[in-house]
Design an enzyme around this catalytic site. Structure first.
Site, PDB file in Angstrom:
ATOM      1  N   ALA A   1      53.437  34.697 -28.243  1.00 14.34           N
ATOM      2  CA  ALA A   1      54.955  35.569 -27.826  1.00 14.34           C
ATOM      3  C   ALA A   1      54.906  36.474 -26.601  1.00 14.34           C
ATOM      4  O   ALA A   1      54.038  36.368 -26.196  1.00 14.34           O
ATOM      5  CB  ALA A   1      54.742  37.315 -29.175  1.00 14.34           C
TER       6      ALA A   1
ATOM      7  N   GLU B   1      63.048  43.481 -22.970  1.00 15.65           N
ATOM      8  CA  GLU B   1      63.606  43.921 -20.948  1.00 15.65           C
ATOM      9  C   GLU B   1      64.739  43.049 -20.425  1.00 15.65           C
ATOM     10  O   GLU B   1      65.371  43.678 -19.507  1.00 15.65           O
ATOM     11  CB  GLU B   1      62.469  44.653 -20.116  1.00 15.65           C
ATOM     12  CG  GLU B   1      62.016  45.992 -20.983  1.00 15.65           C
ATOM     13  CD  GLU B   1      61.319  46.613 -20.977  1.00 15.65           C
ATOM     14  OE1 GLU B   1      61.012  47.751 -19.828  1.00 15.65           O
ATOM     15  OE2 GLU B   1      59.571  46.469 -20.400  1.00 15.65           O
TER      16      GLU B   1
ATOM     17  N   ILE C   1      60.407  50.999 -31.303  1.00 20.09           N
ATOM     18  CA  ILE C   1      61.960  51.430 -31.058  1.00 20.09           C
ATOM     19  C   ILE C   1      62.743  50.064 -31.136  1.00 20.09           C
ATOM     20  O   ILE C   1      63.785  50.290 -31.248  1.00 20.09           O
ATOM     21  CB  ILE C   1      61.830  51.566 -29.854  1.00 20.09           C
ATOM     22  CG1 ILE C   1      60.892  51.551 -29.008  1.00 20.09           C
ATOM     23  CG2 ILE C   1      61.447  53.511 -29.632  1.00 20.09           C
ATOM     24  CD1 ILE C   1      61.390  51.691 -27.277  1.00 20.09           C
ATOM     25  N   GLY C   2      61.512  49.204 -31.429  1.00 18.99           N
ATOM     26  CA  GLY C   2      62.124  47.806 -31.710  1.00 18.99           C
ATOM     27  C   GLY C   2      61.614  46.529 -32.604  1.00 18.99           C
ATOM     28  O   GLY C   2      62.637  45.485 -32.210  1.00 18.99           O
ATOM     29  N   GLY C   3      61.390  47.270 -33.479  1.00 16.24           N
ATOM     30  CA  GLY C   3      60.910  46.678 -34.295  1.00 16.24           C
ATOM     31  C   GLY C   3      59.419  45.938 -34.884  1.00 16.24           C
ATOM     32  O   GLY C   3      58.909  45.306 -35.615  1.00 16.24           O
ATOM     33  N   SER C   4      58.512  47.145 -34.150  1.00 13.98           N
ATOM     34  CA  SER C   4      57.600  46.997 -33.694  1.00 13.98           C
ATOM     35  C   SER C   4      55.923  47.184 -35.275  1.00 13.98           C
ATOM     36  O   SER C   4      55.512  46.404 -35.927  1.00 13.98           O
ATOM     37  CB  SER C   4      56.595  47.614 -33.298  1.00 13.98           C
ATOM     38  OG  SER C   4      56.851  49.096 -33.523  1.00 13.98           O
TER      39      SER C   4
ATOM     40  N   GLY D   1      57.018  39.503 -24.401  1.00 14.73           N
ATOM     41  CA  GLY D   1      57.771  40.667 -24.890  1.00 14.73           C
ATOM     42  C   GLY D   1      59.287  39.865 -24.856  1.00 14.73           C
ATOM     43  O   GLY D   1      59.701  39.631 -24.031  1.00 14.73           O
TER      44      GLY D   1
ATOM     45  N   ARG E   1      55.987  45.601 -24.095  1.00 12.02           N
ATOM     46  CA  ARG E   1      54.500  45.482 -24.785  1.00 12.02           C
ATOM     47  C   ARG E   1      54.105  45.311 -26.051  1.00 12.02           C
ATOM     48  O   ARG E   1      52.903  44.898 -26.164  1.00 12.02           O
ATOM     49  CB  ARG E   1      53.517  46.966 -23.590  1.00 12.02           C
ATOM     50  CG  ARG E   1      53.480  48.087 -24.431  1.00 12.02           C
ATOM     51  CD  ARG E   1      52.809  48.784 -23.374  1.00 12.02           C
ATOM     52  NE  ARG E   1      52.032  48.986 -23.677  1.00 12.02           N
ATOM     53  CZ  ARG E   1      51.050  49.508 -24.970  1.00 12.02           C
ATOM     54  NH1 ARG E   1      51.840  50.110 -25.498  1.00 12.02           N
ATOM     55  NH2 ARG E   1      49.271  49.021 -25.108  1.00 12.02           N
TER      56      ARG E   1
ATOM     57  N   THR F   1      54.933  44.610 -28.941  1.00 12.41           N
ATOM     58  CA  THR F   1      54.375  43.641 -30.280  1.00 12.41           C
ATOM     59  C   THR F   1      53.320  42.303 -29.418  1.00 12.41           C
ATOM     60  O   THR F   1      52.629  42.140 -29.588  1.00 12.41           O
ATOM     61  CB  THR F   1      55.442  42.693 -30.387  1.00 12.41           C
ATOM     62  OG1 THR F   1      56.773  43.344 -30.532  1.00 12.41           O
ATOM     63  CG2 THR F   1      55.565  41.547 -30.979  1.00 12.41           C
TER      64      THR F   1
END
Lengths: 82, 759
Positions: B715, B720, B489-492, B717, B531, B533
């Protein structure tokens, strides 16, 4: 012995209002067991609803983590996210 | 934009991590080839549709489906009592434990409907028009009950009760009367009265935020097939195929291994797709019909029946010394949960003061049920709401003290070694660095024009780890496939491929990332909580490291040298045995003879990742207010965030920008509007106004990298944190532009104009 502080959640439903405890235990799993023995039902509640901060690091399921008498333990509501 | 080079910086040992390769899902998405939930079809599939309650609160007296069943083309009809009656039980399936009875009742009501739009019955038919006609033929008799949508009205002793058996938990003594207040929680430190008694300055405010929706572009959609042998398949758009499997299995009393869930491409989730609405219904219809059933929600249904986040009332009182030291804080949070308990008030309470080191505070949170849709997670659930109250109050305090907003925050900032307001001791945080990044940014000192104001706000989110499984398989030509169980959903996918490529020493374009179905990879918690990445990335990295160890062993075997005489360098095995000078063996060369060295090359890692580092954000917003209309334009916006280490900086900037934009929409435009009967009046994007690109300036994302030592590449998160500060950043900017403290969101033109007039 490790000192446990409840920070949030609904643990007082089981503890009659107590929010901090000294518990003789050398792992988190034993600590939860000891708390459940002292306050029946609290162990299951912790397993399902609480995360455990151990020396500043938040664990969602830390059963195996060893504890020392100086370990800082906070019970906080499990954290989800969006 | 942050200038992060697309090649390794001098002295940087990383070759792939930290660069900006083309996204692996990009071409499919821009050419329309990506298969979203609604795109999937099966031969012989039926159309599923859902009948929803017209009432906000009513007892279901009877449901007569006989006429609908008699309609030609109708193949199945299910109602709530067709589901096994669930005990009230917490089930781990989403991000934490959820009450499975509540989830089942939210999918199909049994005895009562608790909000307008609550599902009552479902039909499967051979066409859309027949399904519509069948819904119209279902005769539901209701006993309409008084309803309550406002959170404080729901807390009143005489409020209509959603559940007469619910008693408030979290109190010292069990109450003797039922209530809509499902629970109360408190966090406290020090002595509040002493703290306020020692304060030189006190500010106090009451703030209101409306219920807002996650606003994903893609409505919920699924196809479900219940086989004659009991084997089920579901294709669905969600944030977690394993979550769908777990909830469907429990709700329908099916063994989980009999359900295979394939994740579709997802058109946005933001937390809203971390639960089930239609998947168990489609499976039940499919079982009855003996054919696959497809359900696709309309936008109207998405608004009326899927989770917004809470509307809330936030009361904040702060006390400070004249030098800016905050000595006391009293925060009260009243969050709507919707039809069932479970608002994010816990996280709202824990994050409310997380950026501040305050010796005396009390935070009290109330989880309150009311006759609106059951809330669902929305990006840093609960945190933007409490941050709006606290950060507005801190801004007012800065004004009252005549202090610079960053200086005030620096004076009270948490550092490594400080205890967070929710208990634990902070480690490896980058909050001060993030504040300083904004203080040193040209934006902070840029002049403002007429009718303009500048607002600053900060925000915090925990970030989490959790269970993940990942596999890295080497293909015979030396390329690699990375398999994970987390919808992207965000580039994983990009970050998984990059981390694997980094470890394997391959160019990233030779690593193909795949999101697998529930039967093809081990369990992974859903994609959420910032969570993936971190945690799945850890699994991918460890799997790749295991592969490298195996490659070294194989090279040693081929060369007949000890394995400790083999080093892995830039994708090749290098022989360190001076006595046996050997040319390097590339990964392709080893893969090409894998049969001779033990067979296929690959590794799977399953872990429960711990050590996610918390994130902090600092946002700076300039607005211009039209004094005649009250319309607010955001004219400049800069967002700094401690991201640990940006694996793919463009994606991280995108997360920061996206979070900021969603927060700006929450601040300026968005709200659920209910009529006197509890029906939502604006269930569409024309009337529920979300920001679009033309509304906003470029969001300048500043990435601050304070590494997380618990992650292989540092890394943290990132998804959020960026939605936490914007509500207050915008609110503070508007308040400073018009000289009136704004307490209620959204800051719509009529509300701003009224504040200007009231002066």
């Amino acid at each position: 012995m490790p000192h446990v502080v409840v920070a949030g959640g609904d643990c007082i439903r089981f503890t009659g209002g107590a929010t901090s405890f000294d518990v003789e235990a050398d792992t988190v799993r034993r600590l939860i067991g000891a708390l459940d023995e002292r306050y029946p039902g609290l162990g299951e509640y912790i397993d399902k609803r609480m995360a455990i901060s151990i020396d500043g690091e938040i664990f969602q399921d830390p059963g195996h983590v060893p504890l020392t008498p100086e370990t800082e333990i906070y019970l906080i509501p499990k954290i989800g996210g969006g | 934009m942050t200038d992060v080079l697309d090649r390794p910086e001098a002295g940087d040992t990383l070759r792939v991590v930290g660069t900006r390769p083309a996204r692996p899902d990009g071409v499919d998405k821009v050419t329309g080839r990506a298969t979203y939930g609604a795109d999937f079809t099966m031969a012989g599939q039926l159309v599923g549709k859902i009948l929803r309650s017209p009432h906000a609160h009513a007892r279901i007296v009877s449901i007569d489906t006989r006429k609908a069943r008699a309609l030609p083309g109708v193949k199945a009809i299910v109602i709530g009592t067709d589901f096994p009656d669930q005990a009230s039980e917490e089930l781990a399936g989403g991000e934490g434990a959820s009450n499975i009875r509540d989830i089942a009742l939210n999918c199909l009501a049994r005895d009562k409907v608790l909000y307008q739009g609550h599902a009552v019955a479902a039909v499967a038919a051979t066409s859309s028009s027949i399904a519509d006609a069948a819904l119209a033929l279902i005769d539901v008799k209701y006993e309409v009950l008084p309803h309550v949508t406002d959170v404080e009205a729901a807390m009143a002793p005489d409020a209509p009760l959603l559940d007469e058996t619910r008693f408030t938990t979290g109190l010292e003594t069990k109450p003797d009367k039922p209530s809509n207040i499902a629970s109360r929680m408190q966090l406290k430190r020090g002595d509040l009265a002493d703290g306020f008694a020692s304060a030189d300055v006190i500010v106090e405010g009451r703030y209101i935020t409306p219920a807002v929706h996650q606003g994903y572009i893609e409505p919920h959609a699924c196809v479900a097939s219940f086989g004659a042998d009991g084997q089920c398949q579901v294709w669905a758009s969600s944030q977690g195929q394993f979550m769908i499997r777990a909830y469907c299995a429990k709700i329908l009393n099916i063994e989980a291994s009999d359900i295979r869930v394939t994740p579709a491409e997802i058109g946005g989730g933001f937390g809203g797709k971390t639960t089930v609405y239609i998947e168990p219904v489609a499976l039940a219809l499919s079982k009855q019909a003996g054919a696959p059933v497809k359900i696709v929600m309309t936008r109207d249904e998405v608004f009326r029946a899927t989770g917004p986040t809470s509307g809330a009332v936030i009361e904040v009182k702060l006390g400070a010394k004249s030098d800016g030291t905050i000595v006391a804080a009293d925060v009260v949070l009243k969050y709507q949960a919707g039809a069932f308990p479970g608002s994010p008030v816990g996280a709202g309470a824990m994050t409310a003061l997380a950026c501040y080191n305050i010796p005396n505070f009390l935070i009290t949170g109330y989880d309150v049920v009311n006759n609106t849709p059951k809330v669902a997670a929305y990006r840093a659930p609960g945190a933007p709401i409490s941050a709006f109250g606290v950060e507005s109050a801190v801004d007012e305090l800065a004004e009252k003290l005549g202090m610079d907003p960053i200086a005030l925050r620096l004076k009270n900032a948490v550092h490594d070694g400080d205890k967070a307001a929710y208990g634990p001791t902070f480690k490896n945080i980058g909050y001060v660095e993030t504040l300083e990044a904004i203080a040193n940014h040209p934006h902070y000192k840029a002049p403002l024009g007429p009718n303009q104001g500048r607002g600053l706000a900060v925000g915090f989110w925990f970030n989490v780890g959790g269970e993940s499984t990942a596999a890295v398989n080497i293909v015979e030509d030396g390329s690699a496939v990375v398999i994970s169980g987390n919808p992207d959903i965000g580039g994983s996918r990009a970050s998984m491929a990059m981390m694997a490529a980094e470890v394997l020493g391959l160019p990233v374009e030779h690593v193909r990332p795949i999101v697998a179905d529930t039967a093809s990879i081990g369990f992974s918690m859903l994609t959420g909580g910032s969570r993936t990445t971190f945690a799945t990335g850890m699994a991918v990295t460890q799997a790749a490291q295991k592969v490298v160890e195996d490659l070294k062993r194989r090279a040693a075997e081929i060369w007949d040298v000890a394995v400790d005489k083999v080093e892995w360098v830039n994708g090749s095995a290098v022989c360190l045995d001076a006595a046996k000078a050997k040319p390097d063996l590339t990964l392709a060369a080893i893969a090409g003879q894998s049969a001779k060295t033990g067979g296929p090359i690959g590794a799977t890692i399953a872990l429960n990742a711990q050590g996610a580092g918390p994130g902090f954000g600092v946002h700076l917003c300039d607005v211009e207010v039209d004094p005649e209309t009250g319309h607010v334009s955001v004219v400049r916006y800069t967002a700094a965030q401690d991201v640990g280490k940006a694996i793919h900086p463009s994606y991280v900037e995108g997360q920061v920008q996206g979070g900021a934009v969603q927060g700006i929409g929450w601040a300026l435009n968005e709200e659920y509007v209910f009529d006197g009967k509890g029906a939502m009046e604006n269930p569409g994007f024309l009337d529920y106004r979300m920001p679009v690109a033309s509304d906003l300036p470029m969001i300048d994302a500043v990435l601050v990298e304070v590494a997380n030592p618990r992650h292989p590449f540092g890394a943290k998160g990132v998804g959020e944190v960026p939605i936490v500060p914007p509500l207050a950043a915008v609110g503070n900017a508007v308040s400073r532009a018009i000289g009136v403290r704004m307490h209620d969101l959204p800051l719509s033109p009529p509300r701003v104009r009224a504040a200007i007039d009231a002066g």
